[in-house]
Design a protein around this motif. Structure first.
Motif, PDB file in Angstrom:
ATOM      1  N   ASN A 679       0.843  -1.194   0.000  1.00 50.08           N
ATOM      2  CA  ASN A 679       0.000   0.000   0.000  1.00 50.08           C
ATOM      3  C   ASN A 679       0.883   1.250   0.000  1.00 50.08           C
ATOM      4  O   ASN A 679       1.622   1.490   0.952  1.00 50.08           O
ATOM      5  CB  ASN A 679      -0.891  -0.023   1.260  1.00 50.08           C
ATOM      6  N   ASN A 682      -1.806   6.899   1.345  1.00 48.18           N
ATOM      7  CA  ASN A 682      -1.481   7.466   2.654  1.00 48.18           C
ATOM      8  C   ASN A 682      -2.265   6.853   3.790  1.00 48.18           C
ATOM      9  O   ASN A 682      -1.881   6.978   4.944  1.00 48.18           O
ATOM     10  CB  ASN A 682      -1.694   8.981   2.635  1.00 48.18           C
ATOM     11  N   ASP A 683      -3.376   6.195   3.475  1.00 51.05           N
ATOM     12  CA  ASP A 683      -4.282   5.782   4.533  1.00 51.05           C
ATOM     13  C   ASP A 683      -4.539   4.291   4.491  1.00 51.05           C
ATOM     14  O   ASP A 683      -4.105   3.600   3.582  1.00 51.05           O
ATOM     15  CB  ASP A 683      -5.626   6.506   4.364  1.00 51.05           C
ATOM     16  N   ALA A 684      -5.299   3.842   5.502  1.00 47.42           N
ATOM     17  CA  ALA A 684      -5.839   2.493   5.482  1.00 47.42           C
ATOM     18  C   ALA A 684      -6.730   2.367   4.247  1.00 47.42           C
ATOM     19  O   ALA A 684      -7.309   3.361   3.790  1.00 47.42           O
ATOM     20  CB  ALA A 684      -6.654   2.243   6.745  1.00 47.42           C
ATOM     21  N   ALA A 685      -6.798   1.166   3.696  1.00 45.24           N
ATOM     22  CA  ALA A 685      -7.596   1.015   2.481  1.00 45.24           C
ATOM     23  C   ALA A 685      -8.024  -0.435   2.328  1.00 45.24           C
ATOM     24  O   ALA A 685      -7.368  -1.353   2.835  1.00 45.24           O
ATOM     25  CB  ALA A 685      -6.791   1.439   1.262  1.00 45.24           C
ATOM     26  N   GLN A 709      -3.975  -1.640   6.828  1.00 46.59           N
ATOM     27  CA  GLN A 709      -4.195  -0.739   7.976  1.00 46.59           C
ATOM     28  C   GLN A 709      -3.424   0.572   7.785  1.00 46.59           C
ATOM     29  O   GLN A 709      -3.901   1.633   8.140  1.00 46.59           O
ATOM     30  CB  GLN A 709      -3.732  -1.394   9.282  1.00 46.59           C
ATOM     31  N   HIS A 710      -2.206   0.450   7.242  1.00 49.45           N
ATOM     32  CA  HIS A 710      -1.328   1.620   7.169  1.00 49.45           C
ATOM     33  C   HIS A 710      -0.647   1.683   5.812  1.00 49.45           C
ATOM     34  O   HIS A 710      -0.598   0.698   5.085  1.00 49.45           O
ATOM     35  CB  HIS A 710      -0.227   1.544   8.243  1.00 49.45           C
ATOM     36  N   LYS A 711      -0.052   2.835   5.577  1.00 52.91           N
ATOM     37  CA  LYS A 711       0.852   2.964   4.441  1.00 52.91           C
ATOM     38  C   LYS A 711       1.995   1.955   4.617  1.00 52.91           C
ATOM     39  O   LYS A 711       2.404   1.679   5.743  1.00 52.91           O
ATOM     40  CB  LYS A 711       1.422   4.399   4.412  1.00 52.91           C
TER      41      LYS A 711
END
Ligand SMILES: *[C@@H]1O[C@H](CO)[C@@H](O)[C@H](O)[C@H]1NC(C)=O
Ligand SMILES: *[C@@H]1O[C@H](CO)[C@@H](O)[C@H](O)[C@H]1NC(C)=O
Ligand SMILES: *[C@@H]1O[C@H](CO)[C@@H](O)[C@H](O)[C@H]1NC(C)=O
Ligand SMILES: *[C@@H]1O[C@H](CO)[C@@H](O)[C@H](O)[C@H]1NC(C)=O
Ligand SMILES: *[C@@H]1O[C@H](CO)[C@@H](O)[C@H](O)[C@H]1NC(C)=O
Ligand SMILES: *[C@@H]1O[C@H](CO)[C@@H](O)[C@H](O)[C@H]1NC(C)=O
Ligand SMILES: *[C@@H]1O[C@H](CO)[C@@H](O)[C@H](O)[C@H]1NC(C)=O
Length: 754
Positions: A679, A682-685, A709-711
């Motif tokens: 990922n 910038n964000d959770a996705a 959850q995070h970058k």
């Protein structure tokens, strides 16, 4: 080795060159070899690799009866290499080579290979703009250095002026080397490096005179490619009235370092390796190389070997696919650790207008380099003449405009027309030749068979048919664009068919960029014309577009690996044209283009800035792949250079952003691929898979939902392709797209079954 430019004058030019080289090739016994050494085997008493290699060569001196050694007859060192390969190139006798092969630390040796020769608008066509996206995000490439391995550069070209440029990045270690008609004041904050390499050429042709022994370009090719990648802004540029506007490279603020390795007199692998070696050590960020070798394995291919070393240093090597299309399996530079570009058309038509005596106007293709006076001239349609294959016959229509029908040999038609006494021609053809590459030496316009009917009807029915031709028109927004250029070489890659190549398509047809102003760029009849610019076609032209975009991405994301940059370019590429239909193939006009022609599709730089997910890969991943290629240990070491790699993991399942497979069994079976995505949003996705199965096959993906959850989080999945061998031999393609929950990121990978 072929530079991937397609134009008649170039083909003729290179053919002469090749001929000259063969005549000059007389030295029977001694030849140049590229010698790979295992640097880890260097005895401790040598202070550097240079000493070790020289001593190794000197030790060969005693081979054979010493009394026959005349001055200069022993082995001779050309280059030592320490970046692209570990080793050197040297002129050796067969006996010396034999002895060398027994020296401790010797890995492999192969003969130096000769050359066997086989923009104003493109940036806006790619949607690059000053307001949003990749240009502002990368500061137009200001801190990035593009190393171009080519025919040199014309330093006075306005594209290489340095207004608006900040100081040279501190990491730069390169030089501006003086030579014939080239001194150090010709480099500046834009053209920051200029070096040239011809020891291999001279070794193979000892009596040769190098016509321009410096980085100055005497072919135009390197000036064109380097200004395409990173030329500065030039106002008011045009090519004989065509493509007027502001010329600029894809990365207009990036720095250019030129490494001249191709010469009017020829080109040699040892010189190309020396150029790549130097570029890596100088600290370039991207290497652009618009040439390639056909039919050599990776372990003898300087581009593949150099690209591996570059990749280890975080440098992406961007190369051209070749101009041997539209047949399948014609591609070169199908290197899994490099970026390979196909060539496409642009939505720009260089046009001429014909106006019939009855007032009707038709716009066609032309690139006739003058505003010729062709006003109310008699128009002749005569079945005997319309093949336009004899200048003698054509001359019977002295002073008229003749209508020519497609006889399958358009180049020949233009030649006969130019030789004859006609005033010009209307060429009726649906061949894309005049869109892609054809040259206009006479006042002529190429129109479609449909428009051709109108013209023929008029010519056969009017009492005294006449026509007026006007030239130098440039029409933007042409539908449908892009299309794959017919000449663009196609996958699967003969050197390794297990990775889908090419990777991407970029503008390659009719590209406008700087040129060497003392070299003819057009002609009218037999008069050669000069210009600061030229419009030429080839994957040589698409490659520097990709290199420029890679440079911008490196500027915007300095931490991205070469694989990450390539992944971003591939997964965001567009497989649709500007009519929202699948990109079509000028080589096979009835069918949509397959990924074997265009890779993932047309590169979309602004989308590549923010790809959502990337498929990353590092040196060990490529080594695992190389280990699966059935090479010997020494062949592997030739590419990897370092015995710190080993083949404890053998895997052909590289974490690549595309998929290619074939089924050799008529029984239903499954091919499984494993992939890991990172990922970079910038964000959770959360991403969900959208599958489009290749016709005749089915797909499965597991899991079909990936949560991050995070970058920088990574998630893995497998994809299965089910099917069996198909009798029709057709290429079938599909895709997998990871779509995030807000539909902002579409991470698409092509899937091909061949
Ligand atoms: C380099 O060549 C240019 C043009 O010939 C000349 O004006 C300039 O003074 C030269 N610079 C040096 C350092 O020799
Ligand atoms: C190279 O140039 C020299 C001096 O101009 C000339 O004597 C010689 O014949 C040339 N050699 C070739 C191979 O053209
Ligand atoms: C080219 O120039 C370099 C540097 O001046 C020189 O060392 C070399 O011998 C020259 N090569 C040829 C073929 O003239
Ligand atoms: C066509 O051209 C040929 C050769 O010039 C000539 O013999 C013939 O008469 C022409 N036919 C017509 C219909 O003009
Ligand atoms: C091109 O035109 C010829 C006739 O002029 C036609 O037979 C052929 O099918 C056309 N090809 C394409 C690809 O449109
Ligand atoms: C092979 O390389 C891996 C990764 O660098 C390393 O962990 C392993 O110990 C090596 N194996 C051998 C036999 O050298
Ligand atoms: C095809 O697959 C079947 C079933 O797995 C196997 O028995 C057969 O040997 C395979 N044929 C070939 C030519 O590989």
């Amino acid at each position: 080795m072929a530079t991937n430019v397609t134009s008649f004058s170039h083909l003729i030019f290179h053919a002469c060159l090749l001929f000259a080289l063969h005549l000059g090739f007389t030295s029977a016994q001694r030849s140049t070899y590229i010698v790979h050494m295992d640097k880890s085997a260097m005895p401790k008493d040598f202070t550097s690799h240079v000493h070790w290699y020289s001593a190794t060569l000197n030790s060969l001196m005693s081979v054979g009866p010493t009394k026959f050694h005349k001055l200069g007859s022993g082995p001779r060192l050309l280059y030592t290499y320490d970046n692209a390969i570990h080793g050197f190139s040297a002129v050796l006798s067969p006996k010396e080579l034999q002895t060398l092969q027994t020296v401790s630390g010797f890995v492999s040796a192969y003969r130096d290979q000769t050359v066997t020769v086989d923009t104003t608008h493109t940036t806006s066509f790619l949607s690059l703009n000053p307001v949003t996206g990749l240009w502002p995000a990368s500061d137009y490439g200001m801190n990035v250095i593009v190393g171009v391995i080519d025919t040199g550069v014309w330093p006075e070209s306005e594209s290489f002026e340095d207004y608006g440029m900040t100081d040279i990045p501190a990491k730069w270690k390169g030089k501006c080397v003086p030579g014939d008609q080239f001194n150090t004041s010709m480099c500046n904050k834009k053209l920051i490096g200029a070096q040239y390499f011809n020891k291999g050429l001279v070794a193979a042709n000892p009596n040769i005179n190098i016509s321009m022994n410096s980085t100055r370009d005497t072919e135009g090719h390197g000036t064109h490619t380097s200004s395409t990648a990173a030329g500065n802004y030039v106002e008011g540029a045009s090519f004989f009235g065509y493509a007027p506007g502001t010329a600029r490279g894809v990365a207009p603020r990036a720095r250019v370092a030129m490494y001249k390795v191709l010469w009017d007199e020829g080109g040699y692998t040892s010189d190309i390796l020396a150029g790549i070696d130097q570029a890596i050590s100088d600290g370039v960020d991207v290497i652009s190389i618009s040439m390639g070798l056909n039919g050599v394995p990776f372990y003898e291919d300087p581009v593949a070997i150099g690209a591996f070393a570059a990749m280890e240093k975080g440098i992406l090597l961007s190369a051209s696919a070749g101009n041997d299309g539209p047949f399948l399996g014609t591609l070169h530079n199908g290197i899994p650790w490099a970026l390979t570009s196909a060539a496409g058309t642009i939505d720009r038509q260089f046009a001429g207008t014909l106006t019939l005596g009855n007032g009707l106007s038709i716009v066609g293709w032309s690139l006739f380099p003058a505003n010729a006076l062709v006003k109310d001239v008699p128009l002749v349609y005569n079945k005997t003449l319309s093949a336009c294959d004899s200048s003698k016959l054509l001359s019977e229509a002295n002073g008229a405009i003749v209508i020519c029908l497609d006889n399958g040999y358009s180049n020949g038609q233009m030649y006969e027309i130019t030789q004859s006494m006609v005033a010009g021609a209307i060429l009726i053809t649906n061949d894309t030749l005049y869109e892609d590459i054809g040259e206009f030496f006479s006042p002529a316009v190429s129109i479609s068979p449909k428009d051709g009917m109108t013209v023929i009807n008029y010519a056969t029915s009017a009492h005294e048919p006449t026509v007026t031709l006007t030239f130098q028109q440039t029409i933007l927004g042409e539908k449908r664009a892009p299309a794959v250029a017919a000449y663009s070489s196609r996958g699967p890659s003969p050197s390794y068919p297990g990775i889908l190549k090419p990777d991407i398509m970029a503008p390659g047809s009719r590209v406008f960029a700087s040129w060497a102003p003392n070299l003819p760029s057009a002609r009218i009849g037999s008069n050669l014309l000069l210009s600061d610019y030229n419009i030429i076609s080839g994957t040589s032209m698409s490659c520097p577009h990709s290199s420029g975009i890679a440079a911008l991405l490196k500027g915007a994301h300095p931490d991205w690996s070469p694989a990450a940059i390539r992944s971003a370019m591939m997964t965001t590429a567009n497989s649709f044209d500007n009519t929202q239909n699948p990109i079509h193939d000028n080589g096979i006009p009835s069918e949509p283009a397959t990924p074997l022609a265009m890779g993932a599709g047309q590169v979309d730089p602004n989308k590549a800035l923010d790809p959502g997910l990337i498929y990353d890969a590092g040196a060990q991943d490529y080594v695992n792949l190389i280990c699966s290629m059935k090479f010997t240990k020494k062949q592997i070491l030739t590419i990897t250079r370092s015995s710190s790699y080993n083949c404890s993991t053998v895997s052909s399942d590289l974490n690549y952003p595309s998929f290619i497979t074939s089924f050799s069994n008529e029984t239903l079976s499954i091919q499984v691929f494993h992939r890991t995505v990172t990922n970079v949003g910038n964000d959770a996705a959360v991403y969900v898979a959208k599958l489009e199965a290749p016709k005749g096959y089915s797909l499965s993906v597991s899991p079909d939902k990936l949560s991050f959850q995070h970058k920088s989080d990574k998630q893995s999945f497998t994809i299965g392709i089910y099917g069996s061998q198909q009798k029709n031999g057709k290429v079938s393609s599909g895709s997998i797209t990871w779509v995030d929950s807000i539909g902002h990121h579409l991470v698409r990978s092509p899937i091909v079954v061949v």
